[in-house]
Design an enzyme around this catalytic site. Structure first.
Site: not given
Ligand code: NAP
Ligand code: SF4
Length: 672
Positions: A165, A167, A215, A253, A340
């Site tokens: 990794e 290290y 490892r 990494h 996450q």
């Molecule tokens: P979000 O992450 O809160 O993003 C919302 C987006 O909309 C932002 O880019 C924001 O940017 C924009 N926005 C907010 N209000 C707005 C408005 N009134 N007009 C225009 N643009 C606006 O929400 P999401 O994309 O719907 O995702 C929801 C949740 O799902 C997220 O919190 C995320 O954690 C989760 N999720 C995670 C992943 C992942 O890869 N881990 C994937 C999918 C979903 P600006 O305000 O800068 O314009």
């Molecule tokens: Fe980590 Fe759980 Fe997501 Fe697997 S499912 S990557 S252990 S948070």
């Protein structure tokens, strides 16, 4: 007769026989740094009870300069010894075995005290390391050997010497980081001297009846990494130096190729380990993206390794091995490789846990006790929050009825599973379906849970989720749709697409729209080509000379946000770079600092930060502007005088994700 004959073959290591071929790989939880070793002991003991043959702890620093950051856990003081002894005793009481990983971070240590073979700063740390002199090298070796000796005294069954990794030990091996001209640098013989010397002296210190795992980085995935001949030479030298087992490390990494994220195909790198089989006589372990007994069995049956290592799957389900053995693999909570709640937490200096299993590393604090007063509980909404609440409450003995107006469970998870690279979400929804049946939840699909339907229950849980936010932009024509229209397939986007909102869903939609046909995550060859991974036997370090070769996007996609920060900055710490790199490879334009003026048949009219106005010509505009809580049921219940528990997106929509939803559902259900 087991379904997994290869997985359940014992492994004879001479002085000890492991009961199966599953190693729980090293995983940092942050519990040791908390200093609460009752929790550390409970965490490992819980996994020992689950029947895994051998566990490896999170990396323990052999000295201050080798810690991944100041204050990193180690084994140097008498107090450390007492704490580690509690852990090993708890594991042995539970019938398990545990080895301690010795991790010297070298130049990856997040500290101005970091040391390395040469003063070459890593791209993922702000600190330039100090080049060690001869005396300094001897001190590092002595400290690693002392950590192994102390691990033995503390009751561990073995140690894992972390040599991959990127290290410390790995840094000696390659000219990428080792520019020395003394006996520790230059020729490969010199560069591999340190890892081999470490293993030789560790073995000398601990005697023959102690497991020593090394490892080994089998594919570095960084420029000027090892050749395959060097990997084989090192493996053989490490074996001769006294190691009992070789474990696989994949990628440094700092490598710009994903190696464990959910978009990496399952068992994507076991072919690399397989190349070492037959080159050494000691057992070889393979790893990375193995998350089910079926995959593990296939990997072993195909002769890729003698044993498989899984780390995150044991956060998701400590009973992985026990359930596989009992023929109920369908009930294993699947690790979806999202990072996450585990790695992202670690990088945010929070205690690791698991999106799928909020009890992970919280064993003493989040307890699901059988109820003595079973009650009738209604849960409205079968998204992640509602599903989690339903199975935990039913598992505790309550009579649970789960309502959803849709014809399938899963809520927003059903959107996620359609994104190329997020196929693991299928398994998560399937697991929830299994657990609803196993725990005896009454499922009422295609049913609107209204006040009347909920009135007779003892407890009502509202998990009605979210609705897409209308950003209120003037629409004077053109095709304007929500992400739901696109991801459910109700609408097919045109060739030129503008996405409004660059949050998790905006990125997901861009990923969806820039892929066509089979997802590379389902096709290893295509995925390796997409990211530029080559056979290390042909190209040093496993980097294809022509670089990444993604298949072209069928669409021109632009992604916008109003914030002036870099789009994608708030995505997961360990996965955001992958999403950005992936979209960049597909030619997606990611633009921040805009305001939206209007949408019409010519496209999206916007104003840039510097005041310039622009029309982005597009056929389709997709709104991914976040979410608002769907609270109409909660409000109606309140108006009727019915008390309810509101969870998930219905509670707080901002920055909602499945991790928070599942955790909140489980915690509520644990308290009912
Ligand atoms: P979000 O992450 O809160 O993003 C919302 C987006 O909309 C932002 O880019 C924001 O940017 C924009 N926005 C907010 N209000 C707005 C408005 N009134 N007009 C225009 N643009 C606006 O929400 P999401 O994309 O719907 O995702 C929801 C949740 O799902 C997220 O919190 C995320 O954690 C989760 N999720 C995670 C992943 C992942 O890869 N881990 C994937 C999918 C979903 P600006 O305000 O800068 O314009
Ligand atoms: Fe980590 Fe759980 Fe997501 Fe697997 S499912 S990557 S252990 S948070």
């Amino acid at each position: 007769m087991t379904d997994y004959p290869y997985l359940f073959r014992p492994l004879d290591l001479g002085h000890v026989t492991l009961s199966n071929r599953v190693l729980m790989g090293s995983m940092h939880t942050g519990l040791e740094e908390l200093g609460d070793f009752d929790r550390v002991a409970a965490y490992y003991a819980r996994r020992a009870e689950g029947g895994v043959a051998l566990m490896v702890t999170g990396g323990m620093a052999p000295n201050r300069e080798g810690g991944v950051l100041p204050g990193a856990a180690g084994l140097f003081t008498d107090k450390d010894m007492a704490n580690h002894t509690r852990v090993t005793a708890a594991v042995h009481d539970a019938g398990g075995r545990i080895a301690m990983q010795i991790l010297h971070a070298g130049r990856y240590a997040y500290s101005p005290e970091c040391v390395a073979p040469s003063a070459v700063k890593s791209p993922i740390s702000p600190f330039a390391p100090r080049e060690l002199d001869e005396e300094g090298i001897e001190k590092q070796v002595a400290d690693i050997v002392e950590a192994a000796r102390r691990a033995q005294l503390a009751g561990y069954d073995g140690v894992e010497v972390m040599g991959s990794e990127g290290y410390f030990l790995n840094q000696f091996l390659v000219t990428h980081t080792n520019r020395r001209t003394d006996r520790w640098g230059g020729s490969y013989e010199n560069r591999m001297r340190l890892p081999v010397e470490v293993v030789r002296r560790v073995r000398q210190a601990v005697g023959p009846e102690f497991i020593v795992i090394y490892r080994l980085s089998m594919i570095d995935l960084v420029p000027d990494g090892s050749t395959w001949d060097e990997v084989v030479r090192l493996g053989q030298a490490i074996e001769n130096a006294g190691a009992s087992i070789l474990n696989t490390g994949i990628g440094w990494h700092e490598a710009r190729i994903p190696t464990i994220a959910t978009s990496v195909p399952r068992a994507a790198f076991t072919w690399v380990t397989k190349k070492l089989m037959g080159e050494v006589a000691i057992p070889v372990i393979t790893s990375n993206r193995i998350n089910s007994p079926e995959v593990a069995e296939r990997v072993l049956a195909e002769g890729c390794a003698d044993m498989v290592s899984m780390a995150r799957p044991f956060l998701a389900d400590p009973d992985f091995v026990k359930k596989a053995k009992a023929g109920v693999a369908r009930t294993i909570a699947p690790c979806i490789a999202c990072n996450q709640a585990c790695l992202d937490h670690t990088f945010e200096m929070k205690i690791a846990t698991c999106l799928v299993n909020p009890q992970a590393a919280h064993e003493t604090e989040l307890v699901y006790e059988k109820t003595e007063e079973p009650r009738r509980i209604a849960v409205a909404g079968a998204g992640p929050a509602g599903l989690s609440a339903a199975i935990v409450a039913a598992g505790r003995g309550h009579a649970v009825t789960l309502f959803d107006r849709a014809g399938e469970i899963g809520g927003q998870l059903n959107m996620a599973k359609r994104i190329p690279g997020k196929e693991e979400f299928h398994g998560l929804v399937d697991w929830f379906a299994t657990m609803l049946a196993e725990t005896g939840v009454t499922l009422r699909l295609n049913t609107e849970a209204d006040v009347e339907a909920l009135a007779g229950f003892d407890e009502v849980v509202v998990a009605t989720g979210v609705a897409p936010r209308d950003p209120g932009i003037e629409i004077a024509g053109g095709q304007v749709v929500s992400y739901i229209d696109i991801l459910t397939g109700r609408v097919t986007a045109g060739r030129r697409v503008a996405i409004i909102g660059a949050g998790g869903i905006g990125f997901d939609v861009a990923e969806f729209l820039t892929h066509e046909g089979e997802s590379p995550t389902e096709n290893l060859e295509a995925w390796l080509e997409e990211w530029g991974v080559a056979d290390p036997g042909e190209h040093r370090s496993g980097l294809a000379p022509e670089g990444p070769r993604p298949s072209p996007s069928p669409r021109e996609v632009s992604l916008f946000q109003r914030k002036s920060e870099r789009p994608g900055k708030r995505l997961g710490k360990t996965t955001g770079w992958i999403h950005r790199a992936s979209l960049q490879m597909k030619g997606v334009k990611m633009v921040g600092g805009v305001s939206y003026d209007r949408i019409d048949a010519t496209g999206l009219h916007l104003t840039r930060q510097d005041g310039t106005r622009e029309v982005v010509p597009c056929d389709t505009v997709v709104l991914c502007a976040g979410q608002t809580s769907e609270r109409s049921l909660a409000d109606a219940l309140e108006a009727s005088g019915i008390t309810s528990h509101v969870i998930g997106g219905a509670d707080v929509a901002a920055e909602l994700d499945a991790k928070r939803a599942i955790d909140q559902g489980a915690r509520l259900a644990a308290s009912l």
